[in-house]
Design an enzyme around this catalytic site. Sequence first.
Site, PDB file in Angstrom:
ATOM      1  N   LYS A 228      37.604  22.907 -22.209  1.00 35.16           N
ATOM      2  CA  LYS A 228      37.663  24.345 -21.494  1.00 35.16           C
ATOM      3  C   LYS A 228      38.337  23.953 -20.107  1.00 35.16           C
ATOM      4  CE  LYS A 228      37.009  27.280 -24.789  1.00 35.16           C
ATOM      5  NZ  LYS A 228      35.469  28.230 -24.723  1.00 35.16           N
ATOM      6  N   ARG A 265      30.597  23.715 -31.036  1.00 36.13           N
ATOM      7  CA  ARG A 265      32.039  23.824 -31.527  1.00 36.13           C
ATOM      8  C   ARG A 265      32.909  22.842 -30.715  1.00 36.13           C
ATOM      9  NH1 ARG A 265      36.670  27.008 -30.656  1.00 36.13           N
ATOM     10  NH2 ARG A 265      37.717  27.462 -32.766  1.00 36.13           N
TER      11      ARG A 265
END
Length: 293
Positions: A228, A265
């Site tokens: 991210k 994830r």
Amino acid sequence: MKLTAPQRVPLDLTHPRVMGILNVTPDSFSDGKAYDGVEAAVSHGIAMADEGAMVIDVGGESTRPGAKRVSAAEQRKRVVDVIRRLRIDLNEYHPDVWISVDTTLTAVAEPALRAGASLINDISAGREDPAMFDLAAAQSVPIVLMHMQGTPETMQRNPRYNDVVAEVQAFLLERADDAAAAGLTREQIVIDPGVGFGKTVDHNLRLLASLADFVATGHPVMLGASRKGFIGKVAESTTQQAKDRVGGTCATTTLGVWAGVSLFRVHDVRPNLQAAQVTAAIRLAQQNTGAAS
């Protein structure tokens, strides 16, 4: 704690489990076009299972900041054949590995479940399509509910909270109550604080620092911090591209395991699984030391 679904070996969450990301999209932020086409997608899914992923998450719509919507018909075109082929190959090589479908629409989730998916990953937490909870309950499959402020197209336009941890937790518990009212059990409702979805760097760090609060709800918790943008901002000198953020991702996995998070994830299965297993072993040693003293 276990996730259960018809015709699947239960997924034991007493140990941290890794969910491998399989984006069959042309525009995902980290791996767009990398696995375009059934053959390439299935091959990568099997490779992630080989590396230890216990869930392969197949998505046909990018949710990167600013992403445009993709129709249900186009999502079905992208994911259903991949899921069908992947399930056949997994049954041969990795029968215990699950497939999840990453979508907010029942018109995508339902054929995906018929094709071989056993878990729904809904970033809208059932808000976009209220029938999603009914579908999950009717098919007896678990569902992941994620927090997001706004939509992928708008979520990074000045996100604001008075108390990000309290507000995200309250939202997830409210959506979990609605899912339970549709017939799902607490153990079948996975919550995800939505790192990177309508949050600033500070919001993301506060959520990561408070993961134990989400675990304390009694729901299984999933963490999706892989590659991210906040990792790039925190470690700017070492993360020029998304693929350079593996180390930062492993740091969040380690933190999550220590807090009791069940499911991670990630794009990079092997290093994150290694981080999870080592952290889990240290955590267990600490618990055993405390019990013996």
